[in-house]
Design an enzyme around this catalytic site. Structure first.
Site, PDB file in Angstrom:
ATOM      1  N   ASP A   1      41.325 -17.321  77.339  1.00 17.06           N
ATOM      2  CA  ASP A   1      41.488 -17.060  78.780  1.00 17.06           C
ATOM      3  C   ASP A   1      40.857 -15.701  79.072  1.00 17.06           C
ATOM      4  O   ASP A   1      41.476 -14.684  78.831  1.00 17.06           O
ATOM      5  CB  ASP A   1      42.985 -17.069  79.114  1.00 17.06           C
ATOM      6  CG  ASP A   1      43.282 -16.592  80.526  1.00 17.06           C
ATOM      7  OD1 ASP A   1      42.355 -16.537  81.338  1.00 17.06           O
ATOM      8  OD2 ASP A   1      44.445 -16.252  80.797  1.00 17.06           O
TER       9      ASP A   1
ATOM     10  N   GLU B   1      40.577 -10.035  86.880  1.00 19.57           N
ATOM     11  CA  GLU B   1      41.285 -11.237  87.356  1.00 19.57           C
ATOM     12  C   GLU B   1      42.765 -11.170  87.007  1.00 19.57           C
ATOM     13  O   GLU B   1      43.628 -11.535  87.801  1.00 19.57           O
ATOM     14  CB  GLU B   1      40.647 -12.492  86.740  1.00 19.57           C
ATOM     15  CG  GLU B   1      41.165 -13.804  87.334  1.00 19.57           C
ATOM     16  CD  GLU B   1      42.392 -14.377  86.612  1.00 19.57           C
ATOM     17  OE1 GLU B   1      42.979 -15.352  87.131  1.00 19.57           O
ATOM     18  OE2 GLU B   1      42.775 -13.855  85.553  1.00 19.57           O
TER      19      GLU B   1
ATOM     20  N   HIS C   1      47.991 -16.607  76.857  1.00 23.47           N
ATOM     21  CA  HIS C   1      48.487 -15.215  76.867  1.00 23.47           C
ATOM     22  C   HIS C   1      49.295 -14.868  75.608  1.00 23.47           C
ATOM     23  O   HIS C   1      50.205 -14.039  75.672  1.00 23.47           O
ATOM     24  CB  HIS C   1      49.314 -14.916  78.125  1.00 23.47           C
ATOM     25  CG  HIS C   1      48.457 -14.765  79.347  1.00 23.47           C
ATOM     26  ND1 HIS C   1      48.865 -14.109  80.484  1.00 23.47           N
ATOM     27  CD2 HIS C   1      47.203 -15.191  79.606  1.00 23.47           C
ATOM     28  CE1 HIS C   1      47.893 -14.142  81.389  1.00 23.47           C
ATOM     29  NE2 HIS C   1      46.879 -14.800  80.881  1.00 23.47           N
TER      30      HIS C   1
HETATM   31 CO    CO Z   1      45.198 -15.271  82.165  1.00 22.37          CO
HETATM   32 ZN    ZN Z   2      42.308 -16.622  83.187  1.00 23.48          ZN
END
Ligand code: CO
Ligand code: ZN
Length: 346
Positions: A171, A200, A318
């Site tokens: 990610d 982001e 995450h």
């Molecule tokens: Co993320």
């Molecule tokens: Zn992301």
């Protein structure tokens, strides 16, 4: 695989994405019409001409840590940048990006032996942890480590069975990889602006400013999403599966209301569905509670932009060990190429 490894392993927490931006620039040099950067750090890659401007984003930043305080002995307390869960931090190896030297370190806390009975049962929160680099306070100063120095988690990419891979920052480095590959290989029939966005993870900041300057007719974000095909998640909670193709995000946002998120433009969803069908690409439709992507910022730019999001299923998002499927990623690249090579029907 080599490029995916390179972009996954490049350090770059929100606001400090320079390293990853360099890699992307080098990789795309000579394959596109123009590459530029803005004052915020977003990277714009232009390719093709045509009646519509299509903005496609992937974010370059990753979640991580930042130095908050250094004590007399050189132990570092940190703040979290982005949604870092406390329970994945202990024992992680880190890199402390001093201005003059990159230091290795580890995240420590009190050993279980010296914890009281009730302490042992509790989650150790991040404010009870610290980074140990072995260096003294004076040495850290000399190496240019100070308040505000970024800290990244050190993890390599490893291949698992059945075409799965595990790595840090999938990610959204998986998305960066896909956008690089698509920009390299496509012959666009529209004006494509691939934007590698910054910040982001701390609130869609790069996409907010870049969609203003690009003025797109259509916006597509590429990101990762929650695969729930493993123990401890019910199928109805997170029905997305690894290996069943990228998802077309129909709606996402806060868990309670889908507020603060994206309701994808139905014309965009239909277009993506038709393209996938035509190119024989398996996709999954998704409604995601509890998160959103750059598409949310793009849709709200200026007078509004029809937008959508294509997401790659990932397990343990995450956690610094995110599992993704190479097949999903390659299908995603093919879908992106067909977005670039086909007219927009609206
Ligand atoms: Co993320
Ligand atoms: Zn992301």
């Amino acid at each position: 695989m080599e490029l995916l490894r390179k972009v996954s392993e490049a350090p770059g927490i929100s606001g400090f994405e320079y390293g990853i931006a360099e890699i992307i620039k080098k990789e795309l040099e000579g394959h596109t019409d123009k590459i530029e950067e803005d004052a915020f750090g977003n990277l714009y890659v232009h390719k093709g001409k045509g009646p519509k401007t299509i903005m496609i984003t992937a974010h370059t930043d990753e979640i991580g840590l930042i130095v908050k305080h250094i004590d007399e002995k050189g132990f570092i307390r940190f703040a979290k940048v982005g949604g870092v869960p406390d329970h994945v931090l202990l024992g992680q190896r880190v890199q402390v990006h001093g201005k003059n030297k990159k230091l290795s370190g580890t995240i420590g806390c009190k050993a279980i032996h010296v914890m009281k009975e009730d302490e042992r049962k509790q989650l150790v929160t991040y404010d009870k942890m610290f980074v140990d680099t072995g260096a003294t306070k004076d040495q850290l100063t000399k190496y240019g480590v100070r308040v505000g120095t970024p800290i990244t988690i050190e993890r390599g990419v490893t291949e698992l069975e059945n075409g799965l891979i595990v790595g840090r920052a999938m990610d959204d480095r998986a998305g960066c990889y896909m956008l690089i590959e698509a920009l390299k290989n496509a012959n666009p029939v529209n004006r494509i602006v691939g934007v590698f966005t910054v910040q982001e993870e701390v609130g869609l900041r790069g996409a907010t400013v870049s969609s203003f300057s690009v003025r797109p007719d259509v916006g597509i974000a590429i990101d990762t999403t929650i695969a729930g095909d493993h123990p401890e998640i019910g199928e109805s909670e997170a029905p997305i599966k690894l290996g069943s193709g990228p998802t077309l995000v129909v709606a996402d946002g806060r868990r309670d209301s889908l507020g603060g998120g994206l309701i994808a433009n139905p014309l965009v969803i239909q277009w993506l569905t038709d393209l996938a069908e035509k190119s024989n690409i398996k996709c999954q439709f998704e409604v995601l509670e509890g998160g959103t992507t750059d598409a949310t910022a793009i849709q709200l730019s200026r007078e509004g932009v029809p937008s959508g999001c294509i997401a790659i299923p990932a397990r343990y998002v995450h956690s610094f060990s995110e599992v993704v499927s190479k097949n999903d990623i390659e299908s995603g690249v093919r879908l992106l190429v067909s977005i670039m090579e086909n007219p927009v029907p609206f």
